[in-house]
Design a protein around this motif. Structure first.
Motif, PDB file in Angstrom:
ATOM      1  N   ARG A 153       0.825  -1.205   0.000  1.00  0.00           N
ATOM      2  CA  ARG A 153       0.000   0.000   0.000  1.00  0.00           C
ATOM      3  C   ARG A 153       0.863   1.261   0.000  1.00  0.00           C
ATOM      4  O   ARG A 153       0.544   2.237  -0.677  1.00  0.00           O
ATOM      5  CB  ARG A 153      -0.932  -0.020   1.215  1.00  0.00           C
ATOM      6  N   ARG A 154       1.974   1.238   0.734  1.00  0.00           N
ATOM      7  CA  ARG A 154       2.893   2.377   0.707  1.00  0.00           C
ATOM      8  C   ARG A 154       3.455   2.577  -0.695  1.00  0.00           C
ATOM      9  O   ARG A 154       3.607   3.708  -1.175  1.00  0.00           O
ATOM     10  CB  ARG A 154       4.037   2.179   1.703  1.00  0.00           C
ATOM     11  N   GLY A 155       3.761   1.473  -1.361  1.00  0.00           N
ATOM     12  CA  GLY A 155       4.255   1.563  -2.725  1.00  0.00           C
ATOM     13  C   GLY A 155       3.251   2.235  -3.645  1.00  0.00           C
ATOM     14  O   GLY A 155       3.613   3.080  -4.480  1.00  0.00           O
ATOM     15  N   ASP A 156       1.982   1.896  -3.500  1.00  0.00           N
ATOM     16  CA  ASP A 156       0.939   2.519  -4.321  1.00  0.00           C
ATOM     17  C   ASP A 156       0.900   4.031  -4.111  1.00  0.00           C
ATOM     18  O   ASP A 156       0.795   4.805  -5.065  1.00  0.00           O
ATOM     19  CB  ASP A 156      -0.430   1.920  -3.978  1.00  0.00           C
ATOM     20  N   VAL A 157       0.960   4.442  -2.835  1.00  0.00           N
ATOM     21  CA  VAL A 157       0.878   5.874  -2.525  1.00  0.00           C
ATOM     22  C   VAL A 157       2.103   6.605  -3.074  1.00  0.00           C
ATOM     23  O   VAL A 157       1.985   7.680  -3.684  1.00  0.00           O
ATOM     24  CB  VAL A 157       0.745   6.099  -1.008  1.00  0.00           C
ATOM     25  N   LEU A 158       3.277   6.029  -2.873  1.00  0.00           N
ATOM     26  CA  LEU A 158       4.505   6.665  -3.354  1.00  0.00           C
ATOM     27  C   LEU A 158       4.510   6.776  -4.877  1.00  0.00           C
ATOM     28  O   LEU A 158       4.976   7.778  -5.433  1.00  0.00           O
ATOM     29  CB  LEU A 158       5.722   5.875  -2.868  1.00  0.00           C
ATOM     30  N   LEU A 160       1.874   7.121  -6.760  1.00  0.00           N
ATOM     31  CA  LEU A 160       0.961   8.222  -7.079  1.00  0.00           C
ATOM     32  C   LEU A 160       1.631   9.578  -6.868  1.00  0.00           C
ATOM     33  O   LEU A 160       1.284  10.569  -7.527  1.00  0.00           O
ATOM     34  CB  LEU A 160      -0.304   8.120  -6.220  1.00  0.00           C
ATOM     35  N   GLN A 161       2.579   9.630  -5.966  1.00  0.00           N
ATOM     36  CA  GLN A 161       3.321  10.866  -5.718  1.00  0.00           C
ATOM     37  C   GLN A 161       4.477  11.058  -6.701  1.00  0.00           C
ATOM     38  O   GLN A 161       5.193  12.050  -6.628  1.00  0.00           O
ATOM     39  CB  GLN A 161       3.865  10.869  -4.285  1.00  0.00           C
ATOM     40  N   GLY A 162       4.646  10.095  -7.606  1.00  0.00           N
ATOM     41  CA  GLY A 162       5.727  10.191  -8.569  1.00  0.00           C
ATOM     42  C   GLY A 162       7.068   9.744  -8.046  1.00  0.00           C
ATOM     43  O   GLY A 162       8.103   9.965  -8.688  1.00  0.00           O
ATOM     44  N   LYS A 163       7.100   9.092  -6.898  1.00  0.00           N
ATOM     45  CA  LYS A 163       8.360   8.644  -6.284  1.00  0.00           C
ATOM     46  C   LYS A 163       8.602   7.183  -6.668  1.00  0.00           C
ATOM     47  O   LYS A 163       8.398   6.257  -5.883  1.00  0.00           O
ATOM     48  CB  LYS A 163       8.293   8.816  -4.764  1.00  0.00           C
ATOM     49  N   ARG A 164       9.049   6.979  -7.879  1.00  0.00           N
ATOM     50  CA  ARG A 164       9.162   5.640  -8.438  1.00  0.00           C
ATOM     51  C   ARG A 164      10.185   4.770  -7.699  1.00  0.00           C
ATOM     52  O   ARG A 164       9.939   3.587  -7.449  1.00  0.00           O
ATOM     53  CB  ARG A 164       9.503   5.725  -9.927  1.00  0.00           C
ATOM     54  N   ALA A 165      11.332   5.331  -7.373  1.00  0.00           N
ATOM     55  CA  ALA A 165      12.363   4.544  -6.700  1.00  0.00           C
ATOM     56  C   ALA A 165      11.887   4.078  -5.327  1.00  0.00           C
ATOM     57  O   ALA A 165      12.061   2.913  -4.948  1.00  0.00           O
ATOM     58  CB  ALA A 165      13.646   5.361  -6.575  1.00  0.00           C
ATOM     59  N   LEU A 196       7.869  -1.176 -13.319  1.00  0.00           N
ATOM     60  CA  LEU A 196       8.921  -0.218 -12.972  1.00  0.00           C
ATOM     61  C   LEU A 196      10.286  -0.658 -13.488  1.00  0.00           C
ATOM     62  O   LEU A 196      11.311  -0.076 -13.127  1.00  0.00           O
ATOM     63  CB  LEU A 196       8.971  -0.030 -11.450  1.00  0.00           C
ATOM     64  N   GLY A 197      10.286  -1.710 -14.308  1.00  0.00           N
ATOM     65  CA  GLY A 197      11.533  -2.174 -14.900  1.00  0.00           C
ATOM     66  C   GLY A 197      12.378  -3.024 -13.985  1.00  0.00           C
ATOM     67  O   GLY A 197      13.596  -3.089 -14.139  1.00  0.00           O
ATOM     68  N   ILE A 198      11.740  -3.691 -13.015  1.00  0.00           N
ATOM     69  CA  ILE A 198      12.490  -4.483 -12.031  1.00  0.00           C
ATOM     70  C   ILE A 198      12.031  -5.933 -12.104  1.00  0.00           C
ATOM     71  O   ILE A 198      10.827  -6.220 -12.154  1.00  0.00           O
ATOM     72  CB  ILE A 198      12.258  -3.937 -10.610  1.00  0.00           C
TER      73      ILE A 198
END
Length: 210
Positions: A153-158, A160-165, A196-198
């Motif tokens: 869930r944190r990954g989803d929020v980040l 959405l904030q454009g914080k891909r890494a 995300l290319g991982i």
């Protein structure tokens, strides 16, 4: 000899007996009270369930208020709060849904119910684009069985904030914390990493959350 013994120790023995019997009476009384509270709370939970199935928002809100006031420390009250929040969200009453989930997150008698409420509340905050509040809510400690879910869930929020890494890091934690038995959910997290290319399986060992 008996009279001498009683003269010396009688008062102490009497007070010890009073203390032991009083403690036993208090314990049995507490047990009875807890069983009665649980029984009454289960009846009110059933009322919330029936009202929710009927879509009766007003009755759900009234019953939830009653169970919170009178049986707030019971598991049934917390479960009723989760059920009420679901209906309130469906009926487009997000403020009321948030209030119900916040109450469960604060007052539920076990960590599992608290964690469930926090995850659902985070979803509502995301819907309101309150991303920072959602991250703050998801950054606290969670029971072991919820750690991977919170990371996802944190990954989803980040993201959405454009914080891909940062999002990729959280997705990696989630993927690593999920066992293959998690099935489609683990595959979904893997797809997020792929997007995300991982490679999700590169140097990743599955954990213990199913």
């Amino acid at each position: 000899a008996l009279k001498h013994f009683w003269d010396r120790w009688g008062n102490l023995i009497t007070w010890l007996l009073i203390a032991v019997l009083g403690s036993y009476a208090a314990w049995t009384g507490w047990q009875y009270w807890e069983r009665r509270q649980g029984s009454l709370a289960s009846i009110m939970y059933d009322e919330i369930s029936r009202s929710a199935a009927a879509g009766d928002v007003a009755r759900v809100e009234r019953t939830l208020a009653d169970v919170k006031d009178n049986f707030g420390g019971t598991t049934f009250a917390a479960q009723g709060g989760l059920l009420a929040a679901k209906l309130l969200q469906e009926k487009e009453k997000p403020a009321e849904a948030k209030a119900a989930l916040t109450w469960v997150a604060d007052k539920a008698p076990n960590d599992g119910l608290k964690a469930t409420a926090r995850l659902r509340l985070a979803s509502l905050l995301v819907a309101d684009t309150a991303y920072d509040d959602a991250i703050k809510l998801l950054s606290g400690s969670f029971p072991a069985s919820f750690v991977a879910l919170a990371a996802d869930r944190r990954g989803d929020v980040l993201l959405l904030q454009g914080k891909r890494a940062e999002a990729a890091t959280e997705y990696g934690k989630a993927y690593q914390g999920l066992t293959p038995e998690a099935g489609d959910y683990r595959k979904l997290v893997g797809m997020k990493l792929n997007a995300l290319g991982i490679d999700p399986d590169a140097n990743v060992k599955p954990g213990a959350t199913s």
